[in-house]
Scaffold this motif. Structure first.
Motif, PDB file in Angstrom:
ATOM      1  N   UNK A 345       0.511  -1.230   0.079  1.00 18.85           N
ATOM      2  CA  UNK A 345      -0.251  -0.180   0.075  1.00 18.85           C
ATOM      3  C   UNK A 345       0.946   1.254   0.087  1.00 18.85           C
ATOM      4  N   UNK A 346       2.090   1.150  -0.087  1.00 15.23           N
ATOM      5  CA  UNK A 346       2.871   2.348   0.033  1.00 15.23           C
ATOM      6  C   UNK A 346       2.980   3.512  -0.979  1.00 15.23           C
ATOM      7  N   UNK A 347       2.827   2.834  -2.161  1.00 15.99           N
ATOM      8  CA  UNK A 347       2.756   3.663  -3.368  1.00 15.99           C
ATOM      9  C   UNK A 347       1.597   4.459  -3.344  1.00 15.99           C
ATOM     10  N   UNK A 348       0.299   3.820  -3.304  1.00 13.79           N
ATOM     11  CA  UNK A 348      -0.767   4.526  -3.307  1.00 13.79           C
ATOM     12  C   UNK A 348      -1.248   5.404  -1.932  1.00 13.79           C
ATOM     13  N   UNK A 349      -0.830   5.046  -1.015  1.00 16.29           N
ATOM     14  CA  UNK A 349      -0.981   6.038   0.151  1.00 16.29           C
ATOM     15  C   UNK A 349       0.089   7.234   0.146  1.00 16.29           C
ATOM     16  N   UNK A 350       1.003   6.969  -0.384  1.00 14.41           N
ATOM     17  CA  UNK A 350       1.897   8.349  -0.603  1.00 14.41           C
ATOM     18  C   UNK A 350       1.408   9.221  -1.583  1.00 14.41           C
ATOM     19  N   UNK A 351       0.980   8.587  -2.573  1.00 16.46           N
ATOM     20  CA  UNK A 351       0.369   9.459  -3.709  1.00 16.46           C
ATOM     21  C   UNK A 351      -0.924  10.148  -3.190  1.00 16.46           C
ATOM     22  N   UNK A 352      -1.750   9.636  -2.394  1.00 14.63           N
ATOM     23  CA  UNK A 352      -2.854  10.087  -1.886  1.00 14.63           C
ATOM     24  C   UNK A 352      -2.791  11.010  -0.959  1.00 14.63           C
ATOM     25  N   UNK A 353      -1.425  10.998  -0.232  1.00 15.07           N
ATOM     26  CA  UNK A 353      -1.000  12.229   0.749  1.00 15.07           C
ATOM     27  C   UNK A 353      -0.445  13.341  -0.042  1.00 15.07           C
ATOM     28  N   UNK A 354       0.319  12.864  -0.994  1.00 12.76           N
ATOM     29  CA  UNK A 354       1.158  14.135  -1.886  1.00 12.76           C
ATOM     30  C   UNK A 354      -0.075  14.975  -2.657  1.00 12.76           C
ATOM     31  N   UNK A 355      -0.875  14.115  -3.263  1.00 10.60           N
ATOM     32  CA  UNK A 355      -1.810  14.816  -4.483  1.00 10.60           C
ATOM     33  C   UNK A 355      -3.175  14.632  -4.042  1.00 10.60           C
ATOM     34  N   UNK A 356      -3.777  13.717  -3.286  1.00 10.84           N
ATOM     35  CA  UNK A 356      -5.117  13.532  -3.216  1.00 10.84           C
ATOM     36  C   UNK A 356      -5.940  14.119  -1.941  1.00 10.84           C
ATOM     37  N   UNK A 357      -7.187  13.946  -1.673  1.00  6.99           N
ATOM     38  CA  UNK A 357      -7.852  14.266  -0.924  1.00  6.99           C
ATOM     39  C   UNK A 357      -7.477  13.960   0.497  1.00  6.99           C
ATOM     40  N   UNK A 358      -6.882  12.811   0.679  1.00  9.21           N
ATOM     41  CA  UNK A 358      -6.433  12.270   1.780  1.00  9.21           C
ATOM     42  C   UNK A 358      -5.326  13.340   2.678  1.00  9.21           C
ATOM     43  N   UNK A 359      -4.217  13.611   1.606  1.00  7.33           N
ATOM     44  CA  UNK A 359      -3.375  14.651   2.079  1.00  7.33           C
ATOM     45  C   UNK A 359      -4.171  15.894   2.647  1.00  7.33           C
ATOM     46  N   UNK A 360      -5.023  16.585   1.876  1.00  8.33           N
ATOM     47  CA  UNK A 360      -5.858  17.598   2.341  1.00  8.33           C
ATOM     48  C   UNK A 360      -6.562  17.349   3.444  1.00  8.33           C
ATOM     49  N   UNK A 361      -7.131  16.363   3.835  1.00 12.08           N
ATOM     50  CA  UNK A 361      -7.699  16.005   5.197  1.00 12.08           C
ATOM     51  C   UNK A 361      -6.877  16.036   6.175  1.00 12.08           C
ATOM     52  N   UNK A 362      -5.790  15.342   6.097  1.00 13.44           N
ATOM     53  CA  UNK A 362      -4.534  15.385   7.003  1.00 13.44           C
ATOM     54  C   UNK A 362      -4.058  16.626   7.307  1.00 13.44           C
ATOM     55  N   UNK A 363      -3.790  17.491   6.292  1.00 18.63           N
ATOM     56  CA  UNK A 363      -3.139  18.911   6.733  1.00 18.63           C
ATOM     57  C   UNK A 363      -4.225  19.517   7.743  1.00 18.63           C
TER      58      UNK A 363
END
Length: 460
Positions: A345-363
């Motif tokens: 899951x490393x690649x998909x999770x990092x991609x979601x954190x860098x460019x996806x909505x997951x990163x926005x929610x976490x910020x």
């Protein structure tokens, strides 16, 4: 728990108060007791000190390890380090065992009791509150408070998102937590007065704009347009850092930027592995965080909080044993950091954190931790609790002393038992039998041991 990029002043020698800050003589006084185990506990202590001094308090800082008798502090610190590096399974067993037991064993308690009189003597007579940022210090201070030997409030600031039972000591008046998740864990462990007041981080850790990002990347020699994953492993550079760096590089989601802290051997190994961006001790961690797109960490301590303050999304991955998975689970529960359990899951999770909505929610969730007003923060809470009391009573006379030869034998045996049970497993795994004996003899100053314990009255 440990962070790179920060320097920490040394405490005063055991039994002696440190030099006071240059403040007015009538200033109110607070003492902070931490421990130089990694850098996270000291980092929280330093920021609390800065805030309290800014509010007009005089602050004295102590390192609990300096207040243990006969060189025990150095032995505990070195043994913990070696255990994490070479025998992480041993640390995991100790962490899990004390968690199930709800606290430390009798030998560890005996070691902490040996520090009680030294801590009490170190505190200045006009102190109005004592703050702990380390579980062992909370145990010592709580016992002094419970026994009526310390008349002023004792406050524990919980530096981690997960709360091991060792953090919760009888006698501590108030526990301060950064979030509702650690607050609930502290209450479940028996803490009665727990207050959520947000994290403490250096104000240099703040969100940056595009210009800040560009300048930071240029300053560190980083690529201007690539996605960057900042990999940190504390001031000691512990954990499977080489493996994680290679996995980050090979998955292609982001370019790894690795901070090794004081672990120079790790930095050399990473460069030999072909990792291009490798740093040792970094003084400008706020700038490096502004340059990055995501933080990958393995312990969940103060570094994670500093990333939240910077607006940097955080992923926990291949955590070190003990507090690493516990913090990762708590951060994940709070919605502030994703815990990547499966390497697939490393690649998909990092991609979601860098460019996806997951990163926005976490910020948003990370920055939300700092939404408390200044009047609701940890330093303000300590200021409200500040209440000068009468000077602590001097330590009473110890029991009748036995002949010196017998006393030396008993105290030496007790010391070796405590040290051997606490950290001997890790050292033995690292160096083998002969080197273990050398380490015990080198780390413990046996010539000072009996007088030190005699002075405290801890023999019987």
């Amino acid at each position: 728990m440990a962070i790179p990029g920060r320097t920490h002043p040394r405490s005063a020698p055991a039994g002696l108060p440190p030099a006071p800050h240059a403040v007015a003589p009538a200033a109110r006084r607070v003492a902070i007791v931490s421990a130089s185990v990694g850098a996270g506990h000291d980092g929280a202590a330093a920021e609390l000190e800065r805030r309290l001094v800014a509010d007009g308090f005089a602050v004295d800082r102590y390192d609990l390890l300096d207040l243990l008798p006969a060189g025990f502090g150095r032995a505990v610190r070195d043994g913990y380090h070696r255990m994490l590096v070479a025998a992480p399974w041993a640390y995991q067993r100790i962490y899990a065992g004390t968690e199930r037991a709800g606290g430390s064993g009798p030998l560890a308690r005996a070691l902490l009791r040996a520090a009680e009189d030294r801590v009490l003597r170190a505190l200045r007579p006009d102190v109005g509150a004592v703050v702990s940022t380390y579980p062992g210090a909370s145990r010592v201070l709580g016992e002094l408070r419970r026994a009526g030997r310390l008349a002023v409030p004792v406050v524990t600031y919980l530096t981690d998102f997960s709360v091991h039972p060792l953090w919760v000591a009888d006698g501590v008046d108030v526990h301060l937590a950064a979030h509702a998740v650690p607050a609930a864990q502290a209450r479940a462990a028996g803490a009665r007065d727990v207050r959520v007041c947000g994290p403490v981080t250096d104000p240099r850790f703040r969100p940056g704009g595009p210009d800040d990002r560009a300048r930071a990347r240029e300053r560190f020699g980083l690529p201007a347009h690539a996605s960057l994953a900042l990999l940190v492993a504390g001031s000691w550079g512990v954990g499977p850092v080489r493996q994680v760096a290679r996995e980050l590089r090979d998955c292609g989601a982001a370019v790894p930027v690795v901070v090794c802290g004081r672990n120079q051997a790790l930095a050399r190994q990473l460069r030999a592995d072909g990792i291009e961006y490798v740093y040792g001790w970094v003084d400008d961690m706020p700038g490096l965080m502004q340059a990055a797109d995501v933080l990958v960490q393995n312990a969940g301590g103060l570094t994670s909080l500093e990333a939240f303050a910077t607006g940097l999304p955080v992923a926990s991955y291949r955590c070190i044993p003990g507090h690493g998975p516990a913090n990762a689970a708590a951060l994940d529960e709070a919605g502030t950091a994703v815990w990547i359990r499966d390497p697939a899951d490393l690649k998909s999770a990092l991609s979601a954190l860098v460019d996806g909505p997951l990163g926005l929610r976490q910020r948003a969730a990370g920055l939300g931790l700092f939404a408390h007003s200044p009047g609701d923060g940890p330093a303000a809470e300590i200021a409200r609790l500040h209440r000068p009391g009468p000077p602590p009573p001097p330590p009473g006379p110890g029991p009748r002393r036995r002949p010196r030869a017998r006393r030396l034998a008993l105290t030496t045996a007790a010391a070796c038992a405590v040290w051997g049970c606490a950290v001997g497993t890790g050292v033995a795994t690292t160096y083998g039998g002969p080197a273990l004996l050398h380490t015990l003899g080198h780390d413990l100053d046996l010539a000072r041991l009996a007088p030190a314990l005699d002075e405290e009255g801890h023999h019987s």
